[in-house]
Scaffold this active site. Sequence first.
Site, PDB file in Angstrom:
ATOM      1  N   GLU A 147      -3.081  22.059  12.714  1.00 39.96           N
ATOM      2  CA  GLU A 147      -3.915  21.820  13.909  1.00 39.96           C
ATOM      3  C   GLU A 147      -3.430  22.506  15.184  1.00 39.96           C
ATOM      4  OE1 GLU A 147      -2.917  19.424  11.805  1.00 39.96           O
ATOM      5  OE2 GLU A 147      -4.828  19.063  10.775  1.00 39.96           O
ATOM      6  N   GLU A 207     -12.423  14.963   1.007  1.00 38.05           N
ATOM      7  CA  GLU A 207     -11.439  16.009   0.712  1.00 38.05           C
ATOM      8  C   GLU A 207     -12.008  17.052  -0.239  1.00 38.05           C
ATOM      9  OE1 GLU A 207      -8.689  16.402   2.227  1.00 38.05           O
ATOM     10  OE2 GLU A 207      -8.033  14.453   2.962  1.00 38.05           O
ATOM     11  N   ARG A 219     -12.387  20.890   1.016  1.00 43.50           N
ATOM     12  CA  ARG A 219     -11.495  21.867   0.373  1.00 43.50           C
ATOM     13  C   ARG A 219     -12.209  22.640  -0.741  1.00 43.50           C
ATOM     14  NH1 ARG A 219      -5.435  19.364   0.732  1.00 43.50           N
ATOM     15  NH2 ARG A 219      -5.946  17.611   2.071  1.00 43.50           N
ATOM     16  N   ASP A 243     -11.385  12.451  13.835  1.00 54.23           N
ATOM     17  CA  ASP A 243     -11.346  13.872  14.235  1.00 54.23           C
ATOM     18  C   ASP A 243     -12.528  14.765  13.862  1.00 54.23           C
ATOM     19  OD1 ASP A 243     -10.498  13.660  11.594  1.00 54.23           O
ATOM     20  OD2 ASP A 243      -8.557  14.600  11.876  1.00 54.23           O
ATOM     21  N   THR A 276     -13.705  22.322   8.590  1.00 53.90           N
ATOM     22  CA  THR A 276     -12.493  21.655   9.063  1.00 53.90           C
ATOM     23  C   THR A 276     -11.266  22.018   8.231  1.00 53.90           C
ATOM     24  OG1 THR A 276     -11.622  19.555   9.864  1.00 53.90           O
ATOM     25  CG2 THR A 276     -12.755  19.522   7.735  1.00 53.90           C
TER      26      THR A 276
END
Length: 641
Positions: free
Chosen positions: A533, A266, A270, A399, A619
């Site tokens: 998404e 994360e 981010r 994913d 992503t």
Amino acid sequence: MTTPALLPLSGRRIPPLNLGPPSFPHHRATLRLSEKFILLLILSAFITLCFGAFFFLPDSSKHKRFDLGLEDVLIPHVDAGKGAKHPGIFLIHGPDEHRHREEEERLRNKIRADHEKALEEAKEKLKKSREEIRAEIQTEKNKVVQEMKIREKKPLPAVPIPNLIGTHGGDPEDNDLREKREKIKEMMKHAWDNYRIYGWGHNELRPIARKGHSTNIFGTSQMGATIVDALDTLYIMGLHDEFRDGQKWIENNLDFSVNSEVSVFEVNIRFIGGLLAAYYLSGEEIFKIKAVQLAEKLLPAFNTPTGIPWAMVNLKSGVGRNWGWASAGSSILAEFGTLHMEFVHLSYLTGNPIYYKKVMHIRKLLQKMDRPNGLYPNYLNPRTGRWGQYHTSVGGLGDSFYEYLLKAWLMSDKTDHEARKMYDDAVEAIEKHLIRKSRGGLTFIGEWKNGHLEKKMGHLACFAGGMFVLGADGSRMDKAGHYLELGAEIARTCHESYDRTALKLGPESFKFDGAVEAVAVRQAEKYYILRPEVIETYWYLWRFTHDPRYREWGWEAALAIEKYCRVSGGFSGVKDVYSSTPTHDDVQQSFFLAETLKYLYLLFSGDDLLPLDHWVFNTEAHPLPVLHLANTTLSRNPAVR
Ligand code: DMJ
């Protein structure tokens, strides 16, 4: 009572120090406690100095003595002259001996003078009040901190910045579009302004309670996740004051030397992704510096027997571990497999190959492993290097691993053929084993669990529509048309999952079971937490097909978010998309600003804003430029020294 510390170390008596009335033995006993303490301090300072001097004297081990029948002495660090066997050492004979003695005497005098000076200083110190001493210590500390800050701000080595095209613009051609784009910008301002007022510096915002919010992925410290995640969206929307505000906060407050355990994945997608994108867009060095500082803190996570990183790492201690819920202490495919883009950029920008090596090591290890049915299981044990449970998913836990294989190829200007091959192989296995059509004709991606296909698709898996379209060009046996079609089918299924709810917002996951199609069954799967998404997939399909339906679907989603998720203090997720009177979860996720609103804004912008042949989105929707490298591998590129 004799004070033992007053006895000279040699055993000889020394006259008592004249610190008070004439020195009768019993007077010594009458010295006040504080005076004894001062004497004790002075003496111990003296002993410490003697001890220190021992270390300051030249290292005796370097003065090797040889018994040559002469008083010959070896002196270090002097030029040996021609023919000497040991450079830096030469012999001193007869007349030079005098010079050497003088030198020794000079040294001894210097040490004596230093001792005297230090003693004087110690005495002076003792005259000062506690407060004065404290203030002096604080000044020293401040000096060190200041120096560290200056060192931190030193610019990193310059590398050729890739050609940055389309960082501005995208102005829509007609009024309707312009209005829609303005509306999205207004939504961004509403989300940001409220975070600015009620959650500034916290990771996220509780828009109803109007206070800060955080989860364990960000650790225990206030790292301003929303600020870092939102920066590039603010930038492309032209919200420059807000961008500068965020930049200032980062400059003055974003600190990674905290005793806090964070999610490596994360924080990478981010923070490092967000900082790198902000750097490329704005050219402000501070973002690059912070990204590199953070990356340094993540590196200890790779210290495992296999080099597969831990899921979490303590930023201060560097201690890593995995999530307690993960199968047999495993690391997660979508986590350790979603570092590549950011780490390659870090190596590119710093010239330090360490980041590149870490992610390439992961790739090599995965290439060597057996894959059941050609599928990558979601769990891998970082101690043993063995798969955990054989669960495979293109949604949660799997994913973005697939996404990053494709994007590694795109980001390398389509030269990383190894990544493209891994992507093609993986997608073929996914199509064969996980993708099915429902009775009603909806194409969905199921999950492989306990030896069978679970006919359930997560909101997260909806990103794959965009991925298939993005990977169409360059696919094997020229199956571009097929992948465009597959992407469009996934987009339609995900749109159905939105359309079949009361709020026109999609559930967290939905089933395909007999008469049930694209609908959540369990209460715990009915929530919508402002995820991007589906809108992401609409945007990719729009860019590649220009079919107006994707803009229509995107606008439907935007209106639903505005109607059901907007509250006066920001935007909130909802707990049940099938209930026409929604209950809010009171969280404004940072990815709402980073992704959902960015993809919506881009959907109503022209293609000249962040064109896809020059930018690859990580992503978390942070755009990173394509590295137009001349060589096939980054390690051979001169940019990585
Ligand atoms: C984002 O943080 C990223 O897109 C990640 O890859 C998974 N999903 C969340 C948002 O839903």
